[in-house]
Every structure is written in C-alpha cells, then in structure tokens.
Write a protein that holds these residues in place. Structure first.
Motif, PDB file in Angstrom:
ATOM      1  N   ASN A  35     -15.988  -6.787 -11.415  1.00 48.42           N
ATOM      2  CA  ASN A  35     -15.209  -7.800 -12.136  1.00 48.42           C
ATOM      3  C   ASN A  35     -15.162  -9.114 -11.383  1.00 48.42           C
ATOM      4  OD1 ASN A  35     -14.338  -6.942 -14.665  1.00 48.42           O
ATOM      5  ND2 ASN A  35     -12.920  -5.512 -13.706  1.00 48.42           N
ATOM      6  N   SER A  47     -16.284  -8.129 -16.718  1.00 49.02           N
ATOM      7  CA  SER A  47     -17.287  -7.205 -17.249  1.00 49.02           C
ATOM      8  C   SER A  47     -16.720  -5.839 -17.591  1.00 49.02           C
ATOM      9  CB  SER A  47     -18.433  -7.045 -16.253  1.00 49.02           C
ATOM     10  OG  SER A  47     -17.936  -6.518 -15.046  1.00 49.02           O
ATOM     11  N   SER A  48     -15.573  -5.457 -17.045  1.00 45.09           N
ATOM     12  CA  SER A  48     -15.068  -4.124 -17.363  1.00 45.09           C
ATOM     13  C   SER A  48     -13.582  -4.091 -17.716  1.00 45.09           C
ATOM     14  CB  SER A  48     -15.338  -3.167 -16.198  1.00 45.09           C
ATOM     15  OG  SER A  48     -14.585  -3.523 -15.076  1.00 45.09           O
ATOM     16  N   ILE A  50     -11.271  -5.252 -20.468  1.00 49.63           N
ATOM     17  CA  ILE A  50     -11.292  -5.877 -21.778  1.00 49.63           C
ATOM     18  C   ILE A  50     -10.013  -6.669 -22.050  1.00 49.63           C
ATOM     19  CG2 ILE A  50     -10.364  -3.987 -23.162  1.00 49.63           C
ATOM     20  CD1 ILE A  50     -13.375  -6.269 -23.927  1.00 49.63           C
ATOM     21  N   TYR A  79     -18.794  -4.852 -24.271  1.00 51.53           N
ATOM     22  CA  TYR A  79     -17.875  -3.737 -23.996  1.00 51.53           C
ATOM     23  C   TYR A  79     -17.927  -2.730 -25.146  1.00 51.53           C
ATOM     24  CZ  TYR A  79     -13.569  -1.205 -23.090  1.00 51.53           C
ATOM     25  OH  TYR A  79     -12.652  -0.219 -22.864  1.00 51.53           O
ATOM     26  N   SER A  80     -17.907  -3.217 -26.374  1.00 48.81           N
ATOM     27  CA  SER A  80     -17.963  -2.324 -27.534  1.00 48.81           C
ATOM     28  C   SER A  80     -19.261  -1.527 -27.562  1.00 48.81           C
ATOM     29  CB  SER A  80     -17.819  -3.132 -28.828  1.00 48.81           C
ATOM     30  OG  SER A  80     -16.586  -3.801 -28.843  1.00 48.81           O
TER      31      SER A  80
END
Length: 105
Positions: A35, A47-48, A50, A79-80
C-alpha cells in the motif's frame, strides 16, 4: 471440534496457531508495504485497502478532480477483478485437509 465441512482437523481439534499467526503477521506487513509503495508510485491510490480508495474517489467527486476519480475508479475495478478471480481459488483451498486456516476464514 469440526470444521464447516464436517471433518476433524488432523491435529485433534486445534489449528496450527503459530503457523497461522506468523502468516497473518506476514500478510499484514506485506499489505502495508504494498500500500505504501502503490500510494507513492501509482498516482496516490491504495492497492489493497478498498476503503481508502472509496474515500479518495469521494473526495475526487466532491472536488471535481477527474484525474483522481479515474485513478480511484481503476483501483476499485482492479480490486473487484481480484475478488472475482480469488474467490473461487479460496473456495477450492478450504476443502484441503490439514490446512492452517479454518474453513470459516
């Protein structure tokens, strides 16, 4: 103690806590490092985490900053995609006997 699939763990009911705990620490440190690097290098998106991206997306929408909104939207889409790809893999791994993680995780 039985798992969600009705099987007995191989160690008589106790999960291998030291291994699991060290994996949790390793994952936490890795997520924090990823992150930090991604926030600095990828246009100020996480990045991780949300939740942080949703906050940044909301701020971008409120301020009219389209570049930040695009970055946040791409992070949300990534992320999805990761969740959609990882969920079936995680579901398959929960059926493995002797795993360090209980099936409820």
């Amino acid at each position: 103690m039985t798992t969600d699939c009705g099987t007995q763990p191989p160690d008589g009911g106790r999960w291998r806590a030291p291994v699991r705990d060290s994996q949790v620490v390793l994952l936490t440190v890795t997520a924090g490092a990823v992150n930090a690097v991604s926030f600095i290098a990828l246009g100020k998106v996480f990045s991780s985490v949300i939740t942080g991206n949703m906050v940044l997306l909301g701020v971008a929408a409120a301020t009219g900053n389209s570049a930040a909104a695009i970055h946040g939207g791409l992070a949300l889409a990534g992320y999805s995609a990761g969740v959609l790809a990882g969920a079936p893999i995680a579901a398959r791994g929960s059926a493995v006997h002797g795993a360090s993680w209980p099936a409820s995780v």
